[in-house]
Design an enzyme around this catalytic site. Structure first.
Site, short mmCIF file in Angstrom:
data_model
loop_
_atom_site.label_atom_id
_atom_site.label_comp_id
_atom_site.label_asym_id
_atom_site.label_seq_id
_atom_site.Cartn_x
_atom_site.Cartn_y
_atom_site.Cartn_z
N GLU A 73 7.88 85.43 10.30
CA GLU A 73 7.11 86.38 11.11
C GLU A 73 5.73 86.69 10.52
O GLU A 73 5.45 87.84 10.16
CB GLU A 73 7.90 87.68 11.30
CG GLU A 73 9.23 87.49 12.00
CD GLU A 73 10.00 88.80 12.22
OE1 GLU A 73 9.52 89.85 11.76
OE2 GLU A 73 11.06 88.77 12.85
N HIS A 126 9.55 85.99 2.98
CA HIS A 126 9.96 87.04 3.93
C HIS A 126 9.39 88.36 3.40
O HIS A 126 10.12 89.26 2.98
CB HIS A 126 11.48 87.07 4.06
CG HIS A 126 12.00 87.79 5.26
ND1 HIS A 126 12.86 87.21 6.19
CD2 HIS A 126 11.79 89.05 5.71
CE1 HIS A 126 13.16 88.11 7.13
NE2 HIS A 126 12.52 89.23 6.85
N GLU A 130 16.63 84.87 14.37
CA GLU A 130 17.04 86.28 14.28
C GLU A 130 17.22 86.83 15.68
O GLU A 130 16.40 86.56 16.57
CB GLU A 130 15.98 87.16 13.60
CG GLU A 130 15.89 87.03 12.11
CD GLU A 130 14.83 87.93 11.50
OE1 GLU A 130 14.53 89.01 12.07
OE2 GLU A 130 14.30 87.55 10.46
N ASN A 158 12.46 84.46 16.45
CA ASN A 158 13.15 85.75 16.29
C ASN A 158 12.88 86.55 17.56
O ASN A 158 11.73 86.70 17.97
CB ASN A 158 12.61 86.53 15.09
CG ASN A 158 12.91 85.82 13.76
OD1 ASN A 158 13.63 84.83 13.73
ND2 ASN A 158 12.38 86.35 12.68
N TYR A 170 13.80 90.17 19.70
CA TYR A 170 14.43 91.49 19.75
C TYR A 170 14.22 92.20 21.08
O TYR A 170 15.11 92.85 21.59
CB TYR A 170 13.90 92.38 18.61
CG TYR A 170 14.42 91.90 17.27
CD1 TYR A 170 15.67 92.34 16.80
CD2 TYR A 170 13.72 90.98 16.51
CE1 TYR A 170 16.18 91.88 15.59
CE2 TYR A 170 14.22 90.52 15.30
CZ TYR A 170 15.45 90.97 14.85
OH TYR A 170 15.96 90.50 13.66
N ARG A 201 21.16 82.10 6.61
CA ARG A 201 19.71 82.10 6.44
C ARG A 201 19.34 83.25 5.51
O ARG A 201 19.60 84.42 5.81
CB ARG A 201 19.04 82.28 7.81
CG ARG A 201 17.55 82.43 7.75
CD ARG A 201 16.91 82.46 9.14
NE ARG A 201 15.48 82.61 8.99
CZ ARG A 201 14.80 83.73 9.24
NH1 ARG A 201 15.40 84.80 9.74
NH2 ARG A 201 13.51 83.79 9.02
O1 IFM Z 1 14.73 93.53 9.51
C1 IFM Z 1 13.78 92.79 10.18
C2 IFM Z 1 13.58 91.43 9.53
O2 IFM Z 1 13.26 91.55 8.19
C3 IFM Z 1 12.49 90.67 10.22
N1 IFM Z 1 12.71 90.63 11.65
C4 IFM Z 1 13.03 91.84 12.33
C5 IFM Z 1 14.17 92.56 11.62
C6 IFM Z 1 14.51 93.86 12.37
O3 IFM Z 1 13.40 94.69 12.40
#
Ligand code: IFM
Length: 451
Positions: A167, A122, A352, A292, A294, A78
């Site tokens: 995002e 992006h 992600e 995504n 985290y 990706r």
């Molecule tokens: O590095 C970023 C990415 O560009 C977008 N999502 C979160 C990642 C980590 O912060």
């Protein structure tokens, strides 16, 4: 499926990057500057004065990077396309040399048996469009769909998985509400306008795809489960506001055709009325949703955190990454299950997931040991597998990131890669997490063991 089984047949195993973070050579071959080029070159905006001028030099080393992907057994890569390489002024003449880079990349991936997944946006808007108002100008949806059409026509034979935006919440929140990301504005009046224009651009991109594209198109959002810190009505309301602002602001219009009511409370007078025709446009059907993930947030009411009033309660017993994010694998399960419960059986990809942990600037052995990232990956993949076992239509997983890269305003210090990059020599070294991920791919998840 039991929770210790493999992933479904055909599950797509990938890794992700984005143009400004890895490519380098931002002005090569006729490219125009992007807002990130401009932002990074503004003193004080990026830690250590780092810029994407060289980054990982992926622009020139992409063949070596594709070879690394093949060595790891990746089924997909990706990446994002830099709008200002393709259209140096954002609109107008096409820069064929810029497109050629992506043609070569896509051909190399195909040749290696790796499926390209291309993101159109992006975060690196052409600077020339920012000069015309950027995401605040209602014309941006038209500019975006014209650019998207160029990309679909040039790369459509090799790319069959497309993403409009990565995002959008971060674009509006970091770029227009808090000013920590390009273009660096801090205004509660601008943020909701940017958000709407992002949604309209997304929809215009989908519409262009239905006319000129092949394959599938989707949107990628970052989701964070928001749990109230207590049963106090103030904390419960704060968690609802935070959830509306971050998680539902983009998905409700796309899937339900409305904005969450809480956003009126968040933005007050700055919340614009919505034209029902715009809402109808935003609901253009998509083929998949990229998630995504985290971290999660345990939320308390914090009146000083304007305008969402989201206080985050630190979870002291948990591991935290170098970006200060709590490691909480179960949050990935919750995010995926929440999408299914709220929006129905949408085909999903985890587009992600990953962590910045401390890795040394230079590798000292044949491999960089990163046990925390190995554990992070294992636990999050187990959570994804549980979601699949519980009926979530998850079709693939992309680790963030293939390479250590420019972590936006944090510069090169925050390393998310499966592959270590020495930014002095640009040498690549596999981390143990890359090896562990290769095992997961080879066994389609069985190497994760039960859990
Ligand atoms: O590095 C970023 C990415 O560009 C977008 N999502 C979160 C990642 C980590 O912060």
């Amino acid at each position: 499926m039991t929770a210790d089984a493999t992933f479904p047949d055909g599950f797509l195993w990938g890794a992700a990057t984005s143009a400004y973070q890895v490519e380098g050579s931002p002005l090569a071959d006729g490219a125009g500057p992007s807002i990130w080029h401009r932002f990074a070159h503004t003193p004080g905006r990026v830690a250590d004065g780092d810029t994407g001028d060289v980054a990982c030099d992926h622009y020139r080393r992409f063949r070596d990077d594709v070879a690394l992907m093949k060595e790891l057994g990746l089924g997909a890569y990706r990446f994002s396309i830099s709008w200002s390489r393709v259209l140096p002024s954002g609109t107008g003449p096409v820069n064929e040399k810029g497109l050629d880079f992506y043609r070569r990349l896509v051909a190399a991936l195909r040749e290696a048996g790796i499926r390209p997944m291309a993101t159109l946006y992006h975060w690196d808007l052409p600077a020339a469009l920012d000069d015309r108002g950027g995401w605040l100008n209602p014309d941006v949806a038209g500019w975006f769909s014209d650019y998207a059409r160029v990309a679909f026509r040039a790369l459509g034979d090799g790319v069959d998985l497309w993403t409009t935006l990565n995002e959008p919440w971060v674009v509006a929140d970091g770029g227009y509400l808090h000013g920590v990301l390009a273009p660096g504005h801090a205004s509660p009046w601008e943020a909701p306008i940017a958000a709407r224009n992002l949604l309209l651009a997304h929809a215009a991109g989908v519409e262009a795809f239905r006319a000129d594209g092949k394959g599938e198109i989707g949107l990628v959002v970052n989701l964070e489960p928001k749990t109230p810190a207590s049963a106090r009505p103030e904390d419960v309301a704060a968690a609802r506001r935070a959830d509306a602002y971050m998680n539902r602001q983009y998905l409700d219009p796309v899937f339900l055709g409305s904005f969450p009511e809480e956003l009126r409370d968040v933005f007050g007078e700055a919340w614009p009325e919505t034209d029902p025709r715009d809402l109808a446009r935003m609901r253009a059907p998509i083929d998949y949703l990229g998630v995504n993930y985290y971290t999660r947030a345990v939320v308390t009411d914090e009146p000083r955190a304007f305008p969402v009033r989201e206080g985050r309660v630190p979870q002291r017993q948990a591991t935290h990454t170098e970006t200060g994010w709590e490691v909480c694998a179960d949050g990935l399960y919750q995010a995926l299950a929440w999408v299914k419960a709220r929006y129905g059986d949408v085909p999903l990809y985890v587009t992600e997931n990953g962590a910045a942990f401390y890795d040394p600037p230079a590798a000292t052995g044949p491999e960089v040991e990163d046990p925390l990232r190995v554990a992070y990956l294992r636990d999050h993949l187990r959570a994804a597998r549980r979601a699949v076992a519980d009926g979530v239509d998850l079709r693939g997983y992309f680790a963030w990131s293939l390479l250590d890269n420019l972590e936006w305003s944090h510069g090169f210090r925050k390393r998310f890669g499966l592959v270590h990059v020495n930014f002095a020599t640009l040498e690549r070294t596999l981390k143990s997490s890359a090896r562990a991920y290769a095992d997961v791919i080879r066994t389609n998840g069985a190497s994760l063991g039960p859990g």
